[in-house]
Write an enzyme that holds these catalytic residues in place. Structure first.
Site, PDB file in Angstrom:
ATOM      1  N   ALA A  49     -13.585 -21.802 -24.196  1.00 35.20           N
ATOM      2  CA  ALA A  49     -13.981 -20.990 -25.349  1.00 35.20           C
ATOM      3  C   ALA A  49     -13.631 -21.658 -26.674  1.00 35.20           C
ATOM      4  O   ALA A  49     -14.412 -21.603 -27.626  1.00 35.20           O
ATOM      5  CB  ALA A  49     -13.306 -19.615 -25.267  1.00 35.20           C
ATOM      6  N   ILE A  83     -14.934 -19.510 -17.504  1.00 34.13           N
ATOM      7  CA  ILE A  83     -14.625 -19.417 -18.939  1.00 34.13           C
ATOM      8  C   ILE A  83     -13.152 -19.061 -19.117  1.00 34.13           C
ATOM      9  O   ILE A  83     -12.669 -18.094 -18.550  1.00 34.13           O
ATOM     10  CB  ILE A  83     -15.506 -18.362 -19.634  1.00 34.13           C
ATOM     11  CG1 ILE A  83     -16.988 -18.724 -19.489  1.00 34.13           C
ATOM     12  CG2 ILE A  83     -15.127 -18.267 -21.113  1.00 34.13           C
ATOM     13  CD1 ILE A  83     -17.934 -17.654 -19.998  1.00 34.13           C
ATOM     14  N   HIS A  84     -12.478 -19.844 -19.917  1.00 35.68           N
ATOM     15  CA  HIS A  84     -11.068 -19.609 -20.252  1.00 35.68           C
ATOM     16  C   HIS A  84     -10.825 -20.218 -21.630  1.00 35.68           C
ATOM     17  O   HIS A  84     -11.764 -20.683 -22.280  1.00 35.68           O
ATOM     18  CB  HIS A  84     -10.141 -20.207 -19.181  1.00 35.68           C
ATOM     19  CG  HIS A  84     -10.436 -21.643 -18.882  1.00 35.68           C
ATOM     20  ND1 HIS A  84      -9.891 -22.681 -19.596  1.00 35.68           N
ATOM     21  CD2 HIS A  84     -11.258 -22.206 -17.963  1.00 35.68           C
ATOM     22  CE1 HIS A  84     -10.346 -23.828 -19.126  1.00 35.68           C
ATOM     23  NE2 HIS A  84     -11.185 -23.562 -18.138  1.00 35.68           N
ATOM     24  N   GLY A  85      -9.607 -20.221 -22.087  1.00 35.79           N
ATOM     25  CA  GLY A  85      -9.297 -20.651 -23.445  1.00 35.79           C
ATOM     26  C   GLY A  85      -9.794 -22.037 -23.801  1.00 35.79           C
ATOM     27  O   GLY A  85     -10.339 -22.254 -24.888  1.00 35.79           O
ATOM     28  N   ASP A 101     -15.529 -26.158 -13.144  1.00 34.58           N
ATOM     29  CA  ASP A 101     -14.239 -25.582 -13.534  1.00 34.58           C
ATOM     30  C   ASP A 101     -14.084 -24.280 -12.771  1.00 34.58           C
ATOM     31  O   ASP A 101     -14.795 -23.309 -13.053  1.00 34.58           O
ATOM     32  CB  ASP A 101     -14.196 -25.341 -15.040  1.00 34.58           C
ATOM     33  CG  ASP A 101     -12.790 -25.045 -15.550  1.00 34.58           C
ATOM     34  OD1 ASP A 101     -12.040 -24.309 -14.855  1.00 34.58           O
ATOM     35  OD2 ASP A 101     -12.444 -25.529 -16.632  1.00 34.58           O
TER      36      ASP A 101
END
Length: 159
Positions: free
Chosen positions: A17, A12-14, A8
């Protein structure tokens, strides 16, 4: 235990998470990226995106391999994130016990010739070659943006 190795480019993103971390019921996230490992501001931003209770470790590719080969890592449920298919190959070649290899979101930031495999996966010719290698290492490698999406086997995209 590595529950998922995910490619990805956003790391880290919504979705990671809130959706993937819950779906996988993980203890921690390992970001394996040389550039991010050397950028304290980016590290702080990534760590702020993660819910409390989930540990975040950001390492170089080699640092992540060393960490994940440590027997203590087997006791944790981990999501490992890399930015490129080639980085996934490097990890997959050294880590024999990955439960699931996921190609999630890659190629939107890449400029130049690329082949669109799905709405979320666009790969250059070199990345397509890396994908073939990844499928050799982990035949069940799949393209899947969200856990609720259908898994599309990567081998079906390789000609």
């Amino acid at each position: 235990m590595i529950k998922t190795l995910r490619v990805d480019e956003r790391l880290i993103h919504g979705q990671i998470a809130m959706v993937w971390s819950r779906e996988l019921n993980i203890d921690g996230i390992v970001v394996a990226n040389d550039e991010t490992a050397g950028n304290e501001i980016q590290q702080m931003a990534l760590k702020m995106a993660v819910p409390s209770g989930i540990k975040v470790i950001i390492k170089t590719l080699q640092g992540a391999i060393d960490l994940l080969q440590d027997p203590r890592a087997e006791k944790m449920k981990l999501l490992v994130l890399v930015k490129t298919v080639n980085d996934a190959v490097i990890l997959a070649d050294k880590l024999p016990n990955i439960a699931y290899v996921n190609i999630g979101n890659v190629g939107k930031a890449v400029i130049g010739e690329k082949k669109t495999l799905t709405q979320f996966v666009m790969l250059t010719p070199a990345e397509l070659t890396s994908l073939a290698t990844l499928v050799e290492l982990y035949p069940e490698t799949a393209l899947q943006n969200l856990p609720s999406d259908k898994k599309e086997l990567a081998k079906d995209f390789i000609k």
